[in-house]
Motif scaffolding. Structure first.
Motif, PDB file in Angstrom:
ATOM      1  N   ASP A  15       0.825  -1.217   0.000  1.00 57.67           N
ATOM      2  CA  ASP A  15       0.000   0.000   0.000  1.00 57.67           C
ATOM      3  C   ASP A  15       0.857   1.264   0.000  1.00 57.67           C
ATOM      4  OD1 ASP A  15      -2.031  -1.912   0.412  1.00 57.67           O
ATOM      5  OD2 ASP A  15      -1.973  -1.615   2.582  1.00 57.67           O
ATOM      6  N   PRO A  16       1.836   1.376  -0.884  1.00 56.81           N
ATOM      7  CA  PRO A  16       2.777   2.502  -0.774  1.00 56.81           C
ATOM      8  C   PRO A  16       2.134   3.843  -1.088  1.00 56.81           C
ATOM      9  CG  PRO A  16       3.119   1.317  -2.825  1.00 56.81           C
ATOM     10  CD  PRO A  16       2.133   0.510  -2.039  1.00 56.81           C
ATOM     11  N   PHE A  17       2.342   4.788  -0.191  1.00 57.47           N
ATOM     12  CA  PHE A  17       1.915   6.171  -0.422  1.00 57.47           C
ATOM     13  C   PHE A  17       3.161   7.015  -0.557  1.00 57.47           C
ATOM     14  CE2 PHE A  17       0.853  10.466   1.074  1.00 57.47           C
ATOM     15  CZ  PHE A  17      -0.086  10.793   0.112  1.00 57.47           C
ATOM     16  N   LEU A  18       3.286   7.683  -1.698  1.00 54.34           N
ATOM     17  CA  LEU A  18       4.486   8.433  -2.043  1.00 54.34           C
ATOM     18  C   LEU A  18       4.233   9.931  -1.870  1.00 54.34           C
ATOM     19  CD1 LEU A  18       7.362   8.079  -3.211  1.00 54.34           C
ATOM     20  CD2 LEU A  18       6.342   8.247  -5.496  1.00 54.34           C
ATOM     21  N   ALA A  19       5.154  10.602  -1.171  1.00 51.41           N
ATOM     22  CA  ALA A  19       5.021  12.037  -0.924  1.00 51.41           C
ATOM     23  C   ALA A  19       6.389  12.694  -1.019  1.00 51.41           C
ATOM     24  CB  ALA A  19       4.420  12.291   0.458  1.00 51.41           C
ATOM     25  N   ARG A  20       6.378  14.030  -1.072  1.00 50.34           N
ATOM     26  CA  ARG A  20       7.625  14.787  -1.002  1.00 50.34           C
ATOM     27  C   ARG A  20       7.478  15.855   0.058  1.00 50.34           C
ATOM     28  NH1 ARG A  20      11.178  17.724  -5.817  1.00 50.34           N
ATOM     29  NH2 ARG A  20      13.094  17.902  -4.571  1.00 50.34           N
ATOM     30  N   PHE A  21       8.335  15.798   1.056  1.00 50.44           N
ATOM     31  CA  PHE A  21       8.329  16.752   2.153  1.00 50.44           C
ATOM     32  C   PHE A  21       9.756  17.201   2.420  1.00 50.44           C
ATOM     33  CE2 PHE A  21       4.665  13.955   3.573  1.00 50.44           C
ATOM     34  CZ  PHE A  21       3.667  14.862   3.199  1.00 50.44           C
ATOM     35  N   TYR A 227      -5.893  -9.289  -9.670  1.00 49.00           N
ATOM     36  CA  TYR A 227      -5.920  -7.975  -9.021  1.00 49.00           C
ATOM     37  C   TYR A 227      -5.272  -6.936  -9.928  1.00 49.00           C
ATOM     38  CZ  TYR A 227      -5.521  -4.843  -4.906  1.00 49.00           C
ATOM     39  OH  TYR A 227      -5.637  -3.821  -3.996  1.00 49.00           O
ATOM     40  N   GLY A 228      -5.821  -5.725  -9.937  1.00 52.98           N
ATOM     41  CA  GLY A 228      -5.224  -4.688 -10.756  1.00 52.98           C
ATOM     42  C   GLY A 228      -5.843  -3.341 -10.489  1.00 52.98           C
ATOM     43  N   VAL A 229      -5.470  -2.362 -11.319  1.00 51.36           N
ATOM     44  CA  VAL A 229      -5.883  -0.976 -11.135  1.00 51.36           C
ATOM     45  C   VAL A 229      -6.562  -0.466 -12.399  1.00 51.36           C
ATOM     46  CG1 VAL A 229      -5.071   1.399 -10.778  1.00 51.36           C
ATOM     47  CG2 VAL A 229      -4.083  -0.484  -9.452  1.00 51.36           C
ATOM     48  N   SER A 230      -7.667   0.221 -12.216  1.00 52.05           N
ATOM     49  CA  SER A 230      -8.350   0.918 -13.292  1.00 52.05           C
ATOM     50  C   SER A 230      -8.661   2.337 -12.810  1.00 52.05           C
ATOM     51  CB  SER A 230      -9.620   0.164 -13.703  1.00 52.05           C
ATOM     52  OG  SER A 230     -10.141   0.684 -14.907  1.00 52.05           O
ATOM     53  N   ALA A 231      -9.506   3.058 -13.548  1.00 50.35           N
ATOM     54  CA  ALA A 231      -9.745   4.453 -13.211  1.00 50.35           C
ATOM     55  C   ALA A 231     -11.175   4.855 -13.540  1.00 50.35           C
ATOM     56  CB  ALA A 231      -8.768   5.364 -13.957  1.00 50.35           C
ATOM     57  N   ALA A 232     -11.632   5.895 -12.865  1.00 47.13           N
ATOM     58  CA  ALA A 232     -12.926   6.517 -13.119  1.00 47.13           C
ATOM     59  C   ALA A 232     -12.700   8.018 -13.195  1.00 47.13           C
ATOM     60  CB  ALA A 232     -13.920   6.172 -12.010  1.00 47.13           C
ATOM     61  N   THR A 233     -13.675   8.750 -13.713  1.00 46.18           N
ATOM     62  CA  THR A 233     -13.540  10.195 -13.864  1.00 46.18           C
ATOM     63  C   THR A 233     -14.781  10.910 -13.346  1.00 46.18           C
ATOM     64  OG1 THR A 233     -14.422  10.138 -16.124  1.00 46.18           O
ATOM     65  CG2 THR A 233     -12.027   9.988 -15.865  1.00 46.18           C
ATOM     66  N   ALA A 234     -14.612  12.187 -13.014  1.00 46.13           N
ATOM     67  CA  ALA A 234     -15.726  13.002 -12.524  1.00 46.13           C
ATOM     68  C   ALA A 234     -15.418  14.470 -12.774  1.00 46.13           C
ATOM     69  CB  ALA A 234     -15.970  12.763 -11.037  1.00 46.13           C
ATOM     70  N   PRO A 235     -16.455  15.312 -12.809  1.00 43.60           N
ATOM     71  CA  PRO A 235     -16.240  16.763 -12.950  1.00 43.60           C
ATOM     72  C   PRO A 235     -15.955  17.450 -11.622  1.00 43.60           C
ATOM     73  CG  PRO A 235     -18.582  16.292 -12.991  1.00 43.60           C
ATOM     74  CD  PRO A 235     -17.888  14.960 -12.915  1.00 43.60           C
ATOM     75  N   HIS A 236     -16.140  16.730 -10.492  1.00 46.09           N
ATOM     76  CA  HIS A 236     -15.970  17.301  -9.160  1.00 46.09           C
ATOM     77  C   HIS A 236     -15.617  16.166  -8.212  1.00 46.09           C
ATOM     78  CE1 HIS A 236     -17.191  19.051  -5.241  1.00 46.09           C
ATOM     79  NE2 HIS A 236     -16.925  20.217  -5.818  1.00 46.09           N
ATOM     80  N   GLY A 261      -0.248  -9.472  -9.110  1.00 46.76           N
ATOM     81  CA  GLY A 261      -1.109  -8.676  -8.242  1.00 46.76           C
ATOM     82  C   GLY A 261      -0.691  -7.248  -8.051  1.00 46.76           C
ATOM     83  N   PRO A 262      -0.358  -6.493  -9.126  1.00 48.15           N
ATOM     84  CA  PRO A 262       0.018  -5.083  -8.921  1.00 48.15           C
ATOM     85  C   PRO A 262      -1.191  -4.258  -8.513  1.00 48.15           C
ATOM     86  CG  PRO A 262      -0.246  -5.542 -11.260  1.00 48.15           C
ATOM     87  CD  PRO A 262      -0.399  -6.867 -10.549  1.00 48.15           C
ATOM     88  N   GLY A 263      -0.999  -3.363  -7.534  1.00 46.56           N
ATOM     89  CA  GLY A 263      -2.131  -2.553  -7.129  1.00 46.56           C
ATOM     90  C   GLY A 263      -1.843  -1.629  -5.976  1.00 46.56           C
ATOM     91  N   HIS A 264      -2.917  -1.072  -5.432  1.00 48.85           N
ATOM     92  CA  HIS A 264      -2.938  -0.074  -4.362  1.00 48.85           C
ATOM     93  C   HIS A 264      -1.878   1.000  -4.611  1.00 48.85           C
ATOM     94  CE1 HIS A 264      -4.533   0.875  -0.229  1.00 48.85           C
ATOM     95  NE2 HIS A 264      -3.717   1.879  -0.541  1.00 48.85           N
ATOM     96  N   ASN A 265      -2.188   1.848  -5.565  1.00 48.03           N
ATOM     97  CA  ASN A 265      -1.218   2.838  -6.027  1.00 48.03           C
ATOM     98  C   ASN A 265      -1.401   4.198  -5.376  1.00 48.03           C
ATOM     99  OD1 ASN A 265      -3.668   3.161  -7.981  1.00 48.03           O
ATOM    100  ND2 ASN A 265      -2.482   5.037  -8.231  1.00 48.03           N
ATOM    101  N   SER A 266      -0.376   5.014  -5.503  1.00 55.25           N
ATOM    102  CA  SER A 266      -0.464   6.457  -5.263  1.00 55.25           C
ATOM    103  C   SER A 266       0.210   7.145  -6.434  1.00 55.25           C
ATOM    104  CB  SER A 266       0.198   6.842  -3.934  1.00 55.25           C
ATOM    105  OG  SER A 266       1.578   6.503  -3.934  1.00 55.25           O
ATOM    106  N   PHE A 279       3.247   1.619  -6.547  1.00 49.09           N
ATOM    107  CA  PHE A 279       2.314   0.529  -6.310  1.00 49.09           C
ATOM    108  C   PHE A 279       3.072  -0.667  -5.766  1.00 49.09           C
ATOM    109  CE2 PHE A 279       3.910   0.212 -10.624  1.00 49.09           C
ATOM    110  CZ  PHE A 279       4.142  -1.145 -10.826  1.00 49.09           C
ATOM    111  N   HIS A 280       2.331  -1.645  -5.270  1.00 50.93           N
ATOM    112  CA  HIS A 280       2.990  -2.852  -4.800  1.00 50.93           C
ATOM    113  C   HIS A 280       2.660  -4.018  -5.721  1.00 50.93           C
ATOM    114  CE1 HIS A 280      -0.838  -3.579  -2.230  1.00 50.93           C
ATOM    115  NE2 HIS A 280      -0.853  -4.455  -3.205  1.00 50.93           N
ATOM    116  N   ALA A 281       3.490  -5.040  -5.675  1.00 52.15           N
ATOM    117  CA  ALA A 281       3.241  -6.301  -6.361  1.00 52.15           C
ATOM    118  C   ALA A 281       3.951  -7.398  -5.585  1.00 52.15           C
ATOM    119  CB  ALA A 281       3.735  -6.255  -7.803  1.00 52.15           C
TER     120      ALA A 281
END
Length: 322
Positions: A15-21, A227-236, A261-266, A279-281
């Motif tokens: 479940d890697p969450f990537l940030a820059r601080f 397991y994998g990753v897809s996407a959805a879109t929205a105006p808000h 099993g690649p997934g749970h991305n940031s 992401f992890h795998a």
């Protein structure tokens, strides 16, 4: 499709969450609950890097709160706001009773102290908190929760406004429900005293791209090659959210990447405007999940992970992978 993608860190890091601080990159991840003995004083390993390639461990960064809350800590994400750092995460007993909580620290490497707030008291199960700040400064918290109604019961996605890191500004509203067979977790799964063909959407990650919002999500059974990753879109950020017309995971999948099993991305935007996806795998079936970081490109069809390979523009426009 063949991939030469390699993990950037060899240890277990889900479940890697990537940030820059503060001029350096920091990744936060879930540990392996199977090896925990309940005596550790800190949860959630953080990794630090000057370049997204070389990573070192900063150790556990969350001071474990009351053991009565549970022993399984999942999917930390950290944001900076109001002169502090805020970690959102879930804790529960094994795979049951998870709720979202928030912890505070003066440094991105902690120690983070739980603030005693259950952000999802009305949910039976809530995981994978994802705080998102819109361009107007408004904050939203996306997450995954169990829903027993609809055509495909299981784990769905929801969102609520945040008035502050510790105070929801609205009740949760539905974001996205499963809509395809590839999102099946298990047929005939017994949950809440009933039996379901259980579907799972989890790991929400939202970015603004142009004039629309893009929601990455993981789906299916996290242990398997479906397991994998897809996407959805929205105006808000509050929607309405729409699945892209995709019969299967087309951002990350075993078929596309050659990874299990690649997934749970940031997603992180770099200083030069390029995006990267973490992401992890799995290394082997039942082995360990490790962190990968690859360039993320955009075209008319949506986000595409740029994998290394013959003739691949893997380093184009990113400046970080040599």
């Amino acid at each position: 499709m063949s991939s030469r993608a390699e993990p950037v860190y060899d240890g277990y890091f889900a479940d890697p969450f990537l940030a820059r601080f503060g001029g350096e990159y920091i990744a936060y991840g879930s540990g392996d609950d199977r090896v925990l003995d309940g005596t550790e004083t800190h949860a959630f390993e953080a990794l630090r890097s000057p370049d997204l390639v070389h990573w070192t461990s900063a150790g556990g960064v969350l001071e474990r709160p009351d053991p009565a809350l549970g022993d399984a800590y999942w999917a930390p994400e950290v944001v900076a706001a109001d002169g502090a750092y805020w970690m959102f995460f879930s804790v529960g007993h094994g795979i049951a009773g998870h709720h979202l909580r928030v912890a505070r620290a003066d440094s991105p490497l902690g120690p983070f102290a739980d603030l005693g707030v259950n952000l999802t008291p009305g949910e039976s199960f809530a995981i994978d908190a994802h705080p998102f700040r819109d361009v107007d400064g408004s904050w939203y918290l996306f997450f995954a929760r169990d829903v027993l109604t609809g055509a495909r019961p299981g784990t769905h996605l929801a969102v609520m406004r945040l008035d502050s890191p510790t105070r929801p500004g609205s009740d949760p509203v539905a974001v996205l429900a499963p809509d395809a067979d590839w999102q099946l977790f298990e047929r005939g799964r017994t949950m809440y005293g009933r039996t379901f063909d259980w579907h799972t959407l989890e790991g929400p990650a939202v970015v603004r791209h142009g004039d629309r919002y893009v929601l990455f999500f993981s789906a299916g059974r996290w242990e398997g090659d479906g397991y994998g990753v897809s996407a959805a879109t929205a105006p808000h950020p509050l929607g309405p959210w729409t699945h892209e017309v995709r019969p299967a995971a087309d951002v990350l999948s075993t078929e596309l990447t050659g990874l299990l099993g690649p997934g749970h991305n940031s997603v992180l935007r770099l200083d030069d405007g390029a995006d990267v996806i973490a992401f992890h795998a799995w290394d082997t079936v039942g082995g360990k999940r490790r962190m990968f970081i690859e360039p993320l490109a955009w075209d008319a069809g949506g986000p595409k992970v740029v994998l290394p390979g013959p003739g691949s523009p893997a380093t184009a426009g990113t400046g970080w992978r040599a």
